[in-house]
Design a protein around this motif. Structure first.
Motif, mmCIF file in Angstrom:
data_model
loop_
_atom_site.group_PDB
_atom_site.id
_atom_site.type_symbol
_atom_site.label_atom_id
_atom_site.label_comp_id
_atom_site.label_asym_id
_atom_site.label_seq_id
_atom_site.Cartn_x
_atom_site.Cartn_y
_atom_site.Cartn_z
ATOM 1 N N PHE A 98 -12.511 -33.768 28.304
ATOM 2 C CA PHE A 98 -12.854 -34.176 26.949
ATOM 3 C C PHE A 98 -12.848 -35.692 26.867
ATOM 4 O O PHE A 98 -11.828 -36.315 26.606
ATOM 5 C CB PHE A 98 -11.892 -33.541 25.945
ATOM 6 C CG PHE A 98 -12.058 -32.057 25.844
ATOM 7 C CD1 PHE A 98 -13.015 -31.502 25.021
ATOM 8 C CD2 PHE A 98 -11.275 -31.201 26.610
ATOM 9 C CE1 PHE A 98 -13.200 -30.129 24.946
ATOM 10 C CE2 PHE A 98 -11.444 -29.828 26.547
ATOM 11 C CZ PHE A 98 -12.407 -29.291 25.703
ATOM 12 N N SER A 99 -14.025 -36.276 27.112
ATOM 13 C CA SER A 99 -14.116 -37.724 27.225
ATOM 14 C C SER A 99 -13.898 -38.441 25.905
ATOM 15 O O SER A 99 -13.475 -39.587 25.876
ATOM 16 C CB SER A 99 -15.477 -38.122 27.807
ATOM 17 O OG SER A 99 -16.523 -37.618 26.999
ATOM 18 N N LEU A 100 -14.190 -37.786 24.772
ATOM 19 C CA LEU A 100 -13.956 -38.402 23.468
ATOM 20 C C LEU A 100 -12.464 -38.432 23.192
ATOM 21 O O LEU A 100 -11.821 -37.392 23.069
ATOM 22 C CB LEU A 100 -14.679 -37.608 22.378
ATOM 23 C CG LEU A 100 -14.412 -38.048 20.935
ATOM 24 C CD1 LEU A 100 -14.877 -39.475 20.705
ATOM 25 C CD2 LEU A 100 -15.085 -37.086 19.958
ATOM 26 N N LYS A 101 -11.898 -39.623 23.081
ATOM 27 C CA LYS A 101 -10.449 -39.746 22.914
ATOM 28 C C LYS A 101 -10.027 -40.131 21.510
ATOM 29 O O LYS A 101 -8.892 -39.930 21.121
ATOM 30 C CB LYS A 101 -9.897 -40.780 23.905
ATOM 31 C CG LYS A 101 -10.046 -40.341 25.341
ATOM 32 C CD LYS A 101 -9.428 -38.982 25.591
ATOM 33 C CE LYS A 101 -9.648 -38.521 27.010
ATOM 34 N NZ LYS A 101 -9.223 -37.140 27.228
ATOM 35 N N GLY A 102 -10.924 -40.727 20.756
ATOM 36 C CA GLY A 102 -10.561 -41.148 19.406
ATOM 37 C C GLY A 102 -11.673 -41.970 18.816
ATOM 38 O O GLY A 102 -12.775 -42.064 19.363
ATOM 39 N N VAL A 103 -11.394 -42.581 17.665
ATOM 40 C CA VAL A 103 -12.390 -43.417 17.006
ATOM 41 C C VAL A 103 -11.726 -44.673 16.463
ATOM 42 O O VAL A 103 -10.520 -44.714 16.235
ATOM 43 C CB VAL A 103 -13.097 -42.681 15.840
ATOM 44 C CG1 VAL A 103 -13.869 -41.474 16.341
ATOM 45 C CG2 VAL A 103 -12.089 -42.275 14.761
ATOM 46 N N MET A 104 -12.550 -45.675 16.251
ATOM 47 C CA MET A 104 -12.133 -46.854 15.517
ATOM 48 C C MET A 104 -12.700 -46.682 14.109
ATOM 49 O O MET A 104 -13.915 -46.744 13.897
ATOM 50 C CB MET A 104 -12.658 -48.121 16.185
ATOM 51 C CG MET A 104 -12.269 -48.251 17.662
ATOM 52 S SD MET A 104 -10.498 -48.063 18.001
ATOM 53 C CE MET A 104 -9.861 -49.619 17.386
ATOM 54 N N ALA A 105 -11.813 -46.402 13.154
ATOM 55 C CA ALA A 105 -12.218 -46.106 11.780
ATOM 56 C C ALA A 105 -12.211 -47.394 10.951
ATOM 57 O O ALA A 105 -11.267 -48.193 11.026
ATOM 58 C CB ALA A 105 -11.274 -45.077 11.174
ATOM 59 N N ILE A 106 -13.251 -47.595 10.163
ATOM 60 C CA ILE A 106 -13.397 -48.807 9.365
ATOM 61 C C ILE A 106 -12.890 -48.555 7.951
ATOM 62 O O ILE A 106 -13.271 -47.573 7.303
ATOM 63 C CB ILE A 106 -14.866 -49.253 9.317
ATOM 64 C CG1 ILE A 106 -15.382 -49.518 10.735
ATOM 65 C CG2 ILE A 106 -15.027 -50.507 8.456
ATOM 66 C CD1 ILE A 106 -16.867 -49.857 10.788
ATOM 67 N N SER A 107 -12.032 -49.428 7.468
ATOM 68 C CA SER A 107 -11.491 -49.285 6.119
ATOM 69 C C SER A 107 -12.611 -49.279 5.089
ATOM 70 O O SER A 107 -13.576 -50.042 5.185
ATOM 71 C CB SER A 107 -10.537 -50.451 5.819
ATOM 72 O OG SER A 107 -10.232 -50.514 4.442
ATOM 73 N N SER A 108 -12.473 -48.411 4.092
ATOM 74 C CA SER A 108 -13.472 -48.352 3.028
ATOM 75 C C SER A 108 -13.457 -49.622 2.185
ATOM 76 O O SER A 108 -14.392 -49.877 1.421
ATOM 77 C CB SER A 108 -13.209 -47.132 2.135
ATOM 78 O OG SER A 108 -11.907 -47.206 1.573
ATOM 79 N N LYS A 109 -12.408 -50.451 2.307
ATOM 80 C CA LYS A 109 -12.311 -51.705 1.560
ATOM 81 C C LYS A 109 -12.741 -52.918 2.377
ATOM 82 O O LYS A 109 -12.753 -54.036 1.868
ATOM 83 C CB LYS A 109 -10.872 -51.914 1.081
ATOM 84 C CG LYS A 109 -10.388 -50.890 0.059
ATOM 85 C CD LYS A 109 -8.974 -51.202 -0.393
ATOM 86 C CE LYS A 109 -8.492 -50.223 -1.455
ATOM 87 N NZ LYS A 109 -7.104 -50.534 -1.914
ATOM 88 N N SER A 110 -13.066 -52.685 3.661
ATOM 89 C CA SER A 110 -13.417 -53.820 4.518
ATOM 90 C C SER A 110 -14.708 -54.490 4.066
ATOM 91 O O SER A 110 -15.686 -53.836 3.713
ATOM 92 C CB SER A 110 -13.573 -53.356 5.966
ATOM 93 O OG SER A 110 -14.025 -54.433 6.778
ATOM 94 N N LYS A 111 -14.704 -55.819 4.104
ATOM 95 C CA LYS A 111 -15.894 -56.589 3.786
ATOM 96 C C LYS A 111 -16.705 -56.903 5.042
ATOM 97 O O LYS A 111 -17.723 -57.599 4.966
ATOM 98 C CB LYS A 111 -15.501 -57.882 3.081
ATOM 99 C CG LYS A 111 -14.800 -57.667 1.739
ATOM 100 C CD LYS A 111 -14.407 -58.993 1.096
ATOM 101 C CE LYS A 111 -13.698 -58.770 -0.245
ATOM 102 N NZ LYS A 111 -13.308 -60.058 -0.879
#
Length: 526
Positions: free
Chosen positions: A346-359
């Protein structure tokens, strides 16, 4: 924008969060990692991504990354590759590295506070859940505009369905491991095979023949254990009987519960025969991983079914007492038609999630799309041309000096542990990182038999209620019966009775729920 659901986060973040740094590999993998069975484009392929051409930016920019650090070699942001990527993009990363052991708690506290950094390292399930709650930004529109390289990799790696939340949206940019870190392959003592003049088995009958030969020859002394599994599901024979010890996606794209399929009765009959003839460890059902490891390390075990990195690990351990000892990987055991499968890495290990408040959301997507471009992938996986690698016949090759220490040199350069950069692995990466190691051969031998990577499903609340209610009781009853069938405490004439008990616990509804979630994810990805 949705208000953050803080109370929900407090109650659930700790229980569902499963964070692991892409480079935080245990001794199971050494320097190994997995490449997806689907080939990535070669490094020399021209990029089709307009966003990559916008770098370097005219004015310096930056964004924050909140991430779990590698246990022993955390990225500082001062490694050469960071400077090289910053030079090419004019984007500076502001890193907050949290020790892996405390990351789940820090992640939860940060979510509850509502004061989120631009980017947070997250497991896929948490990103989807908290994305729907409003913490993370849905990235579909941004990816269509500024992430063509990312979208291309998602398609080629077959992970679109895994990334889709129950609302059909994507809430994180994926990062991967190298090949071989989680795949499970049959492994055999090559020196024992040589002693009995047999080759690694390719079907259940040959598997039995090899184990019987190991035992009859007493190759491990009076305490010879031909095959040592850990747990009732840790056998390489199930797919050869058309089943699996878990809920799985079959070749037709339908989820089935393997332990209830007719083929499982045949598989259990075969395993019961191995148990009766003392060809498997009698303690398989109760042994811990630590106890299992110690038992294999003694030198009286002939075969295992585990991470391919164990070929090097156990060979090194066993050679201390026996210079001829060598553990090698094998392929899938095939059925009577010559077809066999191994579970994929399972090569997918995680994600980099972007804050909904990020500019900085647009900048972040563009930045990662550059890393996903052919040029970016070379930088993040091979380093700096002329220093860590050279190009030969259009393909990257690590330099001889770099290969002298493939454990530490990638880490010191900045490409060995950092998930911020680990885009879909180039096809040549695994072999190049593990040149001369047994794990490389084990992965190459087994890779043709890997099945398609299964999605990490996302359930609606109603579906989750069914899973929460039915799954654990079904698995508990499955475990109880499987062990009893194998050791002969329960006659296999009771197999239909056992399946009936699973159905009473909601098996049919559970299977329907998995298939509904899968079909929804497929539809959203079209």
């Amino acid at each position: 924008m949705k208000e953050f659901k803080k109370i929900s986060w407090m109650m659930t973040a700790g229980s569902v969060l499963v964070i692991c740094a892409a480079g935080c590999n245990s001794s199971d993998s050494g320097s190994a990692g997995q490449s997806s069975p689907s080939a990535a484009p070669s490094a020399g392929t021209a990029s089709s991504a307009p966003p990559a051409a916008t770098f370097p930016l005219k004015e310096k920019a930056s964004f924050e990354i909140f991430s779990a650090a590698h246990d022993t070699k955390p990225q500082r942001g001062t490694e050469p590759i960071f400077a090289e990527i910053e030079k090419r993009t004019n984007v500076q990363l502001k890193l907050t590295n949290i020790p892996s052991a405390s990351y789940a708690d820090k992640f939860k506290v940060t979510l509850v506070s509502g004061d989120l950094p631009d980017v947070m390292d997250s497991d896929v399930a948490s990103a989807k859940k908290y994305g729907m709650d409003g913490a993370f930004l849905a990235l579909d529109d941004l990816l269509k505009k500024f992430g063509p390289n990312i979208l291309k990799a998602i398609k080629e790696e077959g992970i679109d369905a895994s990334l889709r939340a129950a609302d059909g949206k994507i809430y994180g940019i994926p990062y991967f491991s190298m090949p071989g870190t989680t795949a499970t392959v049959p492994q055999y003592r090559q020196d024992w095979l040589d002693e009995v003049k047999l080759k690694a088995p390719t079907n259940p009958d040959e598997f039995y023949k090899v184990l019987k030969a190991f035992k009859d020859a007493n190759l491990g002394g009076k305490d010879t254990i031909p095959f040592a599994p850990q747990g009732y599901s840790n056998f390489p024979i199930f797919r050869a009987f058309g089943t699996d010890p878990r809920m799985y996606l079959n070749k037709e794209g339908v989820y089935q519960f393997g332990p209830a399929l007719p083929g499982m009765k045949d598989a259990l009959t075969f395993l019961n025969k191995l148990y009766i003839e003392k060809l498997i460890d009698p303690e398989f059902a109760i042994i811990s991983k630590q106890q299992w490891e110690a038992k294999v390390s003694k030198g009286n075990v002939g075969a295992i079914f585990f991470n391919p990195g164990r070929t090097d690990f156990f060979t090194d351990v066993l050679k201390k007492e026996n210079a001829k000892a060598k553990m090698v990987g094998g392929g899938a055991l095939k059925d009577k038609n010559g077809k066999g499968e191994l579970l994929p890495d399972f090569s997918l290990k995680g994600v980099m999630a972007i804050s909904s408040k990020s500019k900085n959301a647009e900048l972040i997507v563009k930045y990662y799309d550059f890393l996903y471009s052919p040029v970016g992938r070379l930088l993040t996986q091979y380093g700096i041309e002329g220093q860590s690698y050279t190009m030969k016949d259009g393909k990257p090759q690590y330099t001889d000096d770099f290969k002298k220490d493939m454990v530490n040199n990638p880490i010191n350069l900045g490409i060995g542990t950092s998930k911020y950069f680990f885009t879909a692995p180039l096809p040549s990466l695994f072999k190049d990182r593990n040149e001369g190691m047994l794990v490389a051969d084990a992965v190459e031998t087994s890779k043709p038999d890997w099945t398609k990577q299964e999605p990490q499903l996302s359930f609606t609340q109603a579906e989750q209620d069914i899973v929460s209610k039915n799954l654990q009781p079904i698995m508990d009853k499955t475990s109880e019966y499987m062990i009893k069938f194998i050791i002969g405490q329960e006659p296999l004439t009771n197999f239909d009775k056992y399946v009936g008990e699973l159905k009473q616990r909601g098996l049919d509804d559970l299977v329907k729920t998995y298939n509904a979630a899968y079909q929804r994810a497929l539809k959203a990805s079209q």
